[in-house]
Motif scaffolding. Structure first.
Motif, short mmCIF file in Angstrom:
data_model
loop_
_atom_site.label_atom_id
_atom_site.label_comp_id
_atom_site.label_asym_id
_atom_site.label_seq_id
_atom_site.Cartn_x
_atom_site.Cartn_y
_atom_site.Cartn_z
N TYR C 31 0.79 -1.23 0.00
CA TYR C 31 0.00 0.00 0.00
C TYR C 31 0.82 1.28 0.00
O TYR C 31 0.43 2.29 0.58
CB TYR C 31 -0.98 0.00 1.18
CG TYR C 31 -1.84 -1.25 1.19
CD1 TYR C 31 -2.72 -1.50 0.14
CD2 TYR C 31 -1.74 -2.19 2.20
CE1 TYR C 31 -3.50 -2.65 0.11
CE2 TYR C 31 -2.52 -3.35 2.19
CZ TYR C 31 -3.39 -3.57 1.14
OH TYR C 31 -4.14 -4.71 1.11
N VAL C 59 -2.43 4.49 -10.28
CA VAL C 59 -2.17 3.56 -11.38
C VAL C 59 -2.36 4.17 -12.76
O VAL C 59 -1.55 3.97 -13.65
CB VAL C 59 -3.03 2.28 -11.22
CG1 VAL C 59 -2.94 1.39 -12.45
CG2 VAL C 59 -2.59 1.52 -9.98
N GLN C 63 -8.28 7.36 -13.28
CA GLN C 63 -8.30 7.11 -11.84
C GLN C 63 -7.71 8.29 -11.08
O GLN C 63 -8.25 8.73 -10.06
CB GLN C 63 -7.49 5.85 -11.56
CG GLN C 63 -7.38 5.48 -10.12
CD GLN C 63 -6.54 4.22 -9.96
OE1 GLN C 63 -5.34 4.28 -9.83
NE2 GLN C 63 -7.18 3.07 -9.99
N HIS C 237 -5.72 12.55 4.90
CA HIS C 237 -5.80 11.08 4.89
C HIS C 237 -5.95 10.57 3.46
O HIS C 237 -7.03 10.16 3.05
CB HIS C 237 -6.99 10.60 5.72
CG HIS C 237 -6.83 10.83 7.19
ND1 HIS C 237 -5.89 10.17 7.94
CD2 HIS C 237 -7.46 11.64 8.05
CE1 HIS C 237 -5.96 10.56 9.20
NE2 HIS C 237 -6.90 11.46 9.30
N ILE C 239 -4.92 7.80 2.10
CA ILE C 239 -5.12 6.36 1.91
C ILE C 239 -6.59 5.95 1.86
O ILE C 239 -7.02 5.29 0.92
CB ILE C 239 -4.31 5.54 2.95
CG1 ILE C 239 -2.81 5.67 2.62
CG2 ILE C 239 -4.72 4.07 2.94
CD1 ILE C 239 -1.89 4.93 3.56
N PRO C 240 -7.40 6.33 2.87
CA PRO C 240 -8.80 5.87 2.76
C PRO C 240 -9.50 6.44 1.52
O PRO C 240 -10.34 5.75 0.92
CB PRO C 240 -9.45 6.38 4.06
CG PRO C 240 -8.49 7.36 4.64
CD PRO C 240 -7.14 6.99 4.16
N LYS C 243 -8.28 4.36 -1.39
CA LYS C 243 -8.85 3.01 -1.31
C LYS C 243 -10.33 3.02 -1.68
O LYS C 243 -10.83 2.12 -2.36
CB LYS C 243 -8.66 2.45 0.11
CG LYS C 243 -9.17 1.02 0.24
CD LYS C 243 -8.40 0.22 1.27
CE LYS C 243 -8.77 -1.24 1.18
NZ LYS C 243 -7.63 -2.12 1.08
N GLN C 244 -11.04 4.04 -1.21
CA GLN C 244 -12.47 4.15 -1.48
C GLN C 244 -12.74 4.24 -2.98
O GLN C 244 -13.81 3.87 -3.45
CB GLN C 244 -12.95 5.42 -0.79
CG GLN C 244 -14.42 5.49 -0.60
CD GLN C 244 -14.78 6.68 0.25
OE1 GLN C 244 -14.35 7.79 -0.01
NE2 GLN C 244 -15.60 6.47 1.25
N HIS C 245 -11.77 4.77 -3.71
CA HIS C 245 -11.90 4.84 -5.16
C HIS C 245 -11.37 3.57 -5.83
O HIS C 245 -11.25 3.53 -7.06
CB HIS C 245 -11.14 6.06 -5.70
CG HIS C 245 -11.85 7.35 -5.42
ND1 HIS C 245 -11.74 8.01 -4.23
CD2 HIS C 245 -12.69 8.11 -6.18
CE1 HIS C 245 -12.47 9.12 -4.27
NE2 HIS C 245 -13.05 9.20 -5.43
N GLY C 246 -11.06 2.56 -5.05
CA GLY C 246 -10.55 1.31 -5.63
C GLY C 246 -9.18 1.51 -6.26
O GLY C 246 -8.78 0.77 -7.15
N LEU C 248 -6.09 1.92 -4.57
CA LEU C 248 -4.91 1.66 -3.74
C LEU C 248 -4.28 0.33 -4.16
O LEU C 248 -4.84 -0.73 -3.92
CB LEU C 248 -5.31 1.62 -2.25
CG LEU C 248 -4.17 1.61 -1.24
CD1 LEU C 248 -3.37 2.90 -1.31
CD2 LEU C 248 -4.71 1.42 0.17
N ALA C 250 -2.14 -2.85 -3.97
CA ALA C 250 -1.58 -3.64 -2.87
C ALA C 250 -0.05 -3.59 -2.91
O ALA C 250 0.59 -3.25 -1.93
CB ALA C 250 -2.08 -5.09 -2.97
#
Lengths: 353, 353, 353, 353
Positions: C31, C59, C63, C237, C239-240, C243-246, C248, C250
């Motif tokens: 992450y 990525v 996005q 913040h 990261i959340p 991640k919420q947007h798909g 993040l 791994a």
């Protein structure tokens, strides 16, 4: 202050208040499952000549536009509208808030060089619509763009203009060719139907469009819009969708009762007619006084060119809506009549002007 | 049919209808910018002892919960609520529709072994709240989870129960410790404030919570909820946010006028008191008749255990809300009194039961 | 088939693959919390002359646009973009999906009567931007519209054009005057910075814009975009939200390693330069052959007018992007060079043409 | 530091890197329209025994869960999941961000009194699922709640546990009875299929569920998840939906090539088997050393109870995931093996422990 700023400056037709008082202590089932909603829906179906239509009631215009468009679209689809359409310009992004793009067809640019905006301002044409949809599918990268998933028109438009039956039929045919639902925003529908320059009836609309609403807020009700799904796009579970949009009125019978009243003895049409007549008198008076009409509106909204000096003069005496700058010394303002406007009021207005 | 199914089965207090009639032909500015909204807001600020509070009006409960929670949260935050909270269970996913998770604190499990649900059903405790928030931040992968961004409580709760001043203070302290806004859903606030078993006043609430609303729909208004932001979470641009949620009423003065009426001469409190008194008479009558109370509610909603046979008997004669299955032969039903319930009605109800 | 259809038709610079192989069995934290991301961020901060910048990696382009714009905007705000901007036209409604309207400034209409699109196609001007924002706030009903909450520009634009330092400074000043963040989409940033007709450096960008990204996908990486927040709009913040947007990844170190490689020994700039040189040779060859350039692009994307007959001839031999219809017999196509394009390939292309 | 913290700490199987290098300078069509994606999809269809399945590739797990669930649900529907499900707990609200509620079935409460969590932790049962759905439709106010629109299960679960063929069949039957699509999160699918304690094959899954994905990120790929729609829920326009979620990789062939490699000569299954064998050796070693297994996981994730003192001792030497507090002196940690874990590494780990 006497105001022509809009057609939602007053309460409701007295008959509505009378009936609200009469049933005030009756106990009714909530959320639109009451007998008044049923009765109003039935009367509306009859007026529309659409026995199987799905009818339900919402509170206001932006709410109705947002909820219906969300009902019609898949997530990757947008709604096509005129660039002047209410959903495109004046709803604080309510459509986008629900995740959908408004795909606009420009309907102003080409008219700018004419002396005044023509009767088409505010409208989209079937040709442009067809060309928009065909261009989309012709684009090899269309899967990377927003799909046209519904068409939004307003009748009367935000400029008070009206579609002819021929125009509406042509738009309807394009929509059916591409299997795209056609949604008509009728926030001021009564004023369109009662115009002395229209050949479009309520039954025509029910035949030609897939979903529309009959505006109450601006036409004699305290608030409320009656949504009519005429055919195959009827919604299986309207209640959770409506509720999810915060649009489900607990005391739904307040909406049912109002529309039941408006659709008893043609009240909706009679009071709409008043606004049209008052607008006609106003227009004639304005022309007599030498005012230039910004466009030739056949409904209750009249747009005139007025000098900024004159505007200062009447400020605080007459309510109006500032529309846009006309040139350095003049502005365009909107004057709206409504179901309750009186001849006296028009005369006072003309005096001030 | 005489109904105790809910507290939103009737219209409005007659004084409201009277004033609506009086001002019906007055012309008012739209969207809540009128003098009635201003006056109502001022009266509410005084009643709350909160001179600087931001006050505005929305139409219904789910709409208000959705709009306020969306105002409070950042996109990656969720709202903490009791698992029985209205936003968690009965709003068709309105909170999630606006993009936010409801983070639930279970408030039922631990009570299941007691003979009847206690006074705490429907509530969250400061301890559990603090532990929930601390656990979140203690989790090394918390950045992959939904941040606690606001706390939702209802008072009275969905079960008619009430927070004590001590409990509310403790919750408020936890929220302030973590800088998380506390939102109180007061859809039935009048019935909470007028309970004969509460030490919480309107001024207490205005001090202890960051935003709350004073319910009108269930307490004497046709519709309407008065939102009060008491301090630093006041919203810079409420109008576009409200409009974006389809929640901006064109004739906003209808809301202002109703709350102005309710907050004149303590009308809101007086009519709330009626529901409490009727509920007390009902409760006493029920206990006399040997009915088992499902929980001991100090407000206008009473929950009783009743045999399924008896339910069949009264079906079609008395309106009630089915709550849950109690055991194979009995059910829990809710009976709600309201601002207009009469002693006669309670007596009729007791006869049927 | 030799393709000039886009600048993302090949893998990555070999040095990247080499390093990926070298560290393949190393174990890294997920992450984006790994040492390669840290190192890459530091190198980018140095290259930008922005010691305190917040740097993270995503990525792909759509996005990144969606995530950053969502980070910048409040729910009732939209993002201003050129009508040709990628976010406006070619992201399948990703911005609206996240709830925000794209407010477009038309940047084509006025150019239509010139012989060929000028150097400004794809860009917005500070003047138009200022006028757009001022008009918004001057509108008395602006609270019913979408607030301008961020400005999106691309550099190079979707048409390969570039802002001058003067133009970028002027836009930046407008944004700062109105306290609106300026976001620069640098999906092809390398090709902009290495153009032989630009006076804008990476450090200029870091000073003038509030957030931008350094494109990797189109400039030597397998995938990846390096996001740089230069100042006060840094995200608390990330990261959340990511991640919420798909969004993040791994194995975030895959992004870090690629950018660490690209920002070691100026690799990013060197390989960008190649695309510019190849584009220059291509442009000269095309002009020698008598092709009409559709516009004068100073970067790696070249747009030419070509007869439909010729297109049929080269079809299946040369890959290109169809851009738009020029007239009945001619089309506009795009030919893109990239970090790996060779002189041989250009020569082959010119032969076919 | 030797790490067992997760199964995504390393790069990719060397064969993948080799092929990436081989095709690095090939030019490919973007967005998944290339030959590698086609070939990989075909190989996956064959492995699944599902000739007509729709197969496409996404980048990561949360992204895949969000995109697929959004594809399956209507706006007023939610997804049913175990309360421990990844979508419920560890995706930063990605499902809610897309507008949908996660409807959780509690699968922990009832197990708390047993000595250790059983094989069912992480799973939902067909009985509970059926009862959840039936209760929903039995509730007279269900239209005010979130409709169950899809079922999410993970296999292996977040706790490494597996459904038996009988259990999976029973869940599938419930879903088909209610016409609700069943979605299986296979982020670690290889480790489930290669467990020595499963009777569920890939073909079984393709028959019993409506959509699932074959995880690459955790099973030998650099990144990537292969989505398989097995039947009637296949998506008409996946590209705009994927793009709208920011999930459409420009160089889509990077995904195709990886899965083509993994599904050539059963590579996916062979390397999955390694993780299972290493986990078995680890488990036996742990039991020999007297460690208490927190649950009996048949896959690559092993959960053990370990004293906090011991944890301090190995800190900085062995990477692990902290799972939860066991009691005052002990914690639960997760140790994960993967496709590349060697016997040497297991032995070192056991030494440290």
């Amino acid at each position: 202050m006497l105001s022509f700023a809009s057609d939602y400056t007053r309460g409701a037709h007295p008959e509505i208040l009378k009936r609200l008082s009469e049933i005030n202590f009756e106990q009714n089932t909530g959320y639109g499952q009451d007998s008044y909603c049923k009765s109003a829906a039935e009367k509306i179906r009859q007026a529309c000549g659409a026995d199987d239509a799905q009818v339900f009631f919402l509170v206001g215009g932006t709410q109705t536009n947002q909820t219906i468009i969300d009902m019609l679209l898949k997530p990757y689809e947008g709604v096509i509208a005129a660039s002047t359409g209410h959903v495109a310009a004046h709803e604080a992004g309510a459509i986008e808030h629900a995740g959908h793009k408004v795909l606009t067809i420009d309907n102003r640019g080409e008219e700018k060089d004419t002396d005044r905006y023509g009767d088409n301002i505010g409208k989209i044409s079937a040709d442009k619509l067809k060309s928009f949809i065909e261009s989309f599918y012709a684009d090899e990268s269309c899967e990377h763009m927003v799909f046209p998933g519904a068409v939004y028109i307003s009748h009367p438009t935000e400029y008070g203009t009206l579609y002819t039956k021929k125009e509406l039929t042509a738009i309807s045919e394009v929509c059916r060719e591409f299997d795209i639902p056609l949604f008509l925003d009728g926030a001021r529908l009564g004023y369109g139907l009662m115009s002395d320059r229209t050949d479009v009836t309520l039954k025509d609309i029910a035949k030609l469009v897939d979903v529309f609403y009959i505006g109450g807020t601006k036409v004699g009700a305290l608030f409320g819009e009656a949504v009519v799904f005429t055919g195959k796009y009827a919604v299986k579970h309207p209640i959770p969708i409506i509720k999810q949009h915060g649009a489900l009125l607990a005391k739904g019978w307040l909406l049912g009762l109002q529309f039941d009243t408006l659709f008893t003895d043609d009240l909706y049409f009679k009071i709409s007619k008043n606004a049209i007549e008052m607008a006609r008198i106003l227009r004639e008076g304005l022309e007599k006084k030498g005012y230039k009409l910004f466009l030739d509106s056949p409904t209750n909204q009249q747009f005139i060119v007025i000098s900024n000096n004159k505007l200062k003069e009447i400020s605080g005496k007459i309510g109006y809506s500032t529309w846009e700058k006309y040139d350095e010394e003049n502005s365009v303002i909107r004057l709206a009549t409504d179901w309750a406007t009186s001849k006296d009021e028009i005369e006072k207005l003309l005096e001030y002007l």
